[in-house]
Write a protein that holds these residues in place. Structure first.
Motif, mmCIF file in Angstrom:
data_model
loop_
_atom_site.group_PDB
_atom_site.id
_atom_site.type_symbol
_atom_site.label_atom_id
_atom_site.label_comp_id
_atom_site.label_asym_id
_atom_site.label_seq_id
_atom_site.Cartn_x
_atom_site.Cartn_y
_atom_site.Cartn_z
ATOM 1 N N ALA A 298 10.454 -4.561 13.640
ATOM 2 C CA ALA A 298 10.072 -3.590 12.609
ATOM 3 C C ALA A 298 11.283 -3.127 11.806
ATOM 4 O O ALA A 298 11.187 -2.913 10.586
ATOM 5 C CB ALA A 298 9.371 -2.393 13.254
ATOM 6 N N PRO A 307 7.969 -9.531 6.348
ATOM 7 C CA PRO A 307 7.446 -9.349 7.709
ATOM 8 C C PRO A 307 7.301 -10.628 8.519
ATOM 9 O O PRO A 307 7.654 -10.643 9.711
ATOM 10 C CB PRO A 307 6.082 -8.680 7.463
ATOM 11 C CG PRO A 307 6.281 -7.920 6.196
ATOM 12 C CD PRO A 307 7.190 -8.766 5.353
ATOM 13 N N SER A 340 -4.907 -8.355 17.237
ATOM 14 C CA SER A 340 -5.042 -8.716 15.824
ATOM 15 C C SER A 340 -3.806 -9.474 15.371
ATOM 16 O O SER A 340 -2.857 -9.665 16.140
ATOM 17 C CB SER A 340 -5.283 -7.470 14.960
ATOM 18 O OG SER A 340 -4.213 -6.551 15.114
ATOM 19 N N ALA A 344 0.110 -9.844 9.873
ATOM 20 C CA ALA A 344 -0.443 -8.885 8.914
ATOM 21 C C ALA A 344 0.016 -7.461 9.187
ATOM 22 O O ALA A 344 0.067 -6.633 8.268
ATOM 23 C CB ALA A 344 -1.969 -8.953 8.936
ATOM 24 N N ASP A 345 0.351 -7.171 10.446
ATOM 25 C CA ASP A 345 0.758 -5.810 10.808
ATOM 26 C C ASP A 345 1.687 -5.897 12.012
ATOM 27 O O ASP A 345 1.229 -6.118 13.142
ATOM 28 C CB ASP A 345 -0.463 -4.950 11.124
ATOM 29 C CG ASP A 345 -0.104 -3.488 11.394
ATOM 30 O OD1 ASP A 345 1.103 -3.168 11.446
ATOM 31 O OD2 ASP A 345 -1.035 -2.673 11.562
ATOM 32 N N ARG A 347 3.108 -3.730 13.638
ATOM 33 C CA ARG A 347 2.910 -2.692 14.655
ATOM 34 C C ARG A 347 2.121 -3.199 15.850
ATOM 35 O O ARG A 347 2.216 -2.641 16.957
ATOM 36 C CB ARG A 347 2.199 -1.489 14.029
ATOM 37 C CG ARG A 347 3.058 -0.712 13.035
ATOM 38 C CD ARG A 347 2.283 0.382 12.347
ATOM 39 N NE ARG A 347 1.187 -0.153 11.537
ATOM 40 C CZ ARG A 347 0.358 0.590 10.812
ATOM 41 N NH1 ARG A 347 0.491 1.908 10.822
ATOM 42 N NH2 ARG A 347 -0.600 0.030 10.096
ATOM 43 N N VAL A 348 1.369 -4.270 15.660
ATOM 44 C CA VAL A 348 0.597 -4.868 16.753
ATOM 45 C C VAL A 348 1.512 -5.285 17.903
ATOM 46 O O VAL A 348 1.113 -5.276 19.074
ATOM 47 C CB VAL A 348 -0.202 -6.084 16.217
ATOM 48 C CG1 VAL A 348 -0.846 -6.870 17.342
ATOM 49 C CG2 VAL A 348 -1.245 -5.625 15.217
#
Length: 363
Positions: A298, A307, A340, A344-345, A347-348
């Motif tokens: 991150a 990312p 997930s 895309a994220d 934080r997963v």
């Protein structure tokens, strides 16, 4: 699971940033993309799958005071494992952690031996502390003890100067790096400041840890020579507190540390934009806790690395750099399952659904 049991992992298997498969099988602890014939004892796991995360700069068996007992080192390794970090490059430790190689429930460790520092120029109890005439001999010793890496301390505070300065003369590092390469080991170095970088890179170093001292003058040199960096941004976040603690004795050093901290994200983004290989590392095990690989991914993204590229720096690209397989046919089944898509994220990454190590569900 019994030795004859088969694990069926299905969902979205992220073999690479752009290569996605629907399922894989784990047979005998290894990955197969072919359904095994006659499989009866089958356990199924669903989700988004990555190869085990990589922490390319940590210290199992070390705390702020030096070597720790085996039970403490075990807890450190388990913390990394449970956070999904299944491949660790131990960037210097006075502890002998070879015993972990016999544990199939602990992350795989690539060791750099013990730090090699200039006399009284590093944290007490961490390093072999030697003078330049002995550097080659100690590099040879640690090259033989490690797993293909040697770790130098490239700079540290010089109390007479009251600031960071290079630890080694150019000739000493040239000879030391040449000896490590002769023995088949790569060399990395702890470097916070600016003035050691050119000599180390021109001497043939393979990687620099932290690299907060990169400038417009040295970034092109790193890129030209293909020298990687491991920024350890979660550790660089501690610079202001360190500077506060040293303000009264070493005001020049404190001001320098604050400047390096203030431009840390710009430094990393400039390095990435220039084509310097950037990898995830946390520096856990000194003053920082283990299990922070997802936080470092991150941080790289916060610095401006796209990312998916930040994710690659702690997965696919990092494994390739370290010479370890990912989600390849026949590779050890070291993988992490998420609810997930981590592309895309990011934080997963902090919340693994399942951790699978050597084909066993361990978390």
């Amino acid at each position: 699971m019994s030795e004859r049991a088969v694990l069926h992992v299905k969902g979205r298997i992220l073999v690479g940033p752009d290569e996605v498969r629907d399922e894989l099988w784990v047979v005998g602890g290894r990955i197969s993309y072919d359904r095994p014939a006659g499989a009866r004892d089958v356990r199924t796991v669903d989700g988004w799958v990555l190869p085990g995360l990589v922490d390319a700069h940590c210290h199992v068996g070390l705390d702020r005071h030096g070597a720790v007992p085996e039970d403490v080192a075990e807890k450190q390794a388990l913390t990394d494992r449970d956070a999904g970090a299944l491949l660790l490059r131990d960037a210097g430790s006075p502890s002998d952690t070879r015993w972990t190689d016999d544990r199939d429930d602990l992350p795989k460790i690539i060791r750099a031996g013990r730090h090699i520092a200039r006399t009284r120029r590093y944290i007490r109890g961490y390093a072999w502390e030697v003078e330049p005439d002995d550097l080659v001999a100690y590099v040879a010793q640690e090259a033989r003890r490690g797993d293909g890496w040697v770790k130098l301390v490239g700079d540290w505070i010089d109390r007479d100067l009251g600031d960071l300065s290079a630890c080694w003369p150019r000739g000493a590092v040239e000879a030391a790096i040449a000896e490590a390469h002769r023995l088949g080991a790569r060399v990395t170095a702890h470097c916070f400041a600016e003035d050691s970088l050119r000599d180390l890179v021109e001497a043939g170093i393979d990687c620099v840890e932290h690299a907060t001292g990169l400038t417009d003058d040295t970034i092109p040199l790193f890129a030209e020579r293909g020298v990687a960096i491991v920024p350890t941004l979660v550790n660089i976040a501690t610079f202001p507190a360190l500077a506060d603690g040293g303000e009264s004795r070493f005001p020049r050093w404190s001001a320098h540390m604050r400047r390096l901290h203030a431009r840390r994200y710009d430094t990393v983004r400039s390095a990435y934009d220039a084509g310097i290989p950037v990898f995830v590392g946390t520096d856990a095990g000194g003053t920082l806790p283990h299990g922070l690989a997802a936080d470092e991914v991150a941080e790289l993204a916060k610095a401006g690395i796209p990312p998916v590229e930040a994710l690659a720096a702690g997965t696919w690209a990092a494994r390739e750099w370290l010479g370890r397989p990912g989600l390849e046919e026949g590779a050890p089944a070291d993988l992490v399952v998420y609810a997930s898509d981590p592309r895309a994220d990011l934080r997963v990454l902090t919340d693994p659904r399942r951790v699978i190590l050597n084909g066993r569900v361990v978390g």
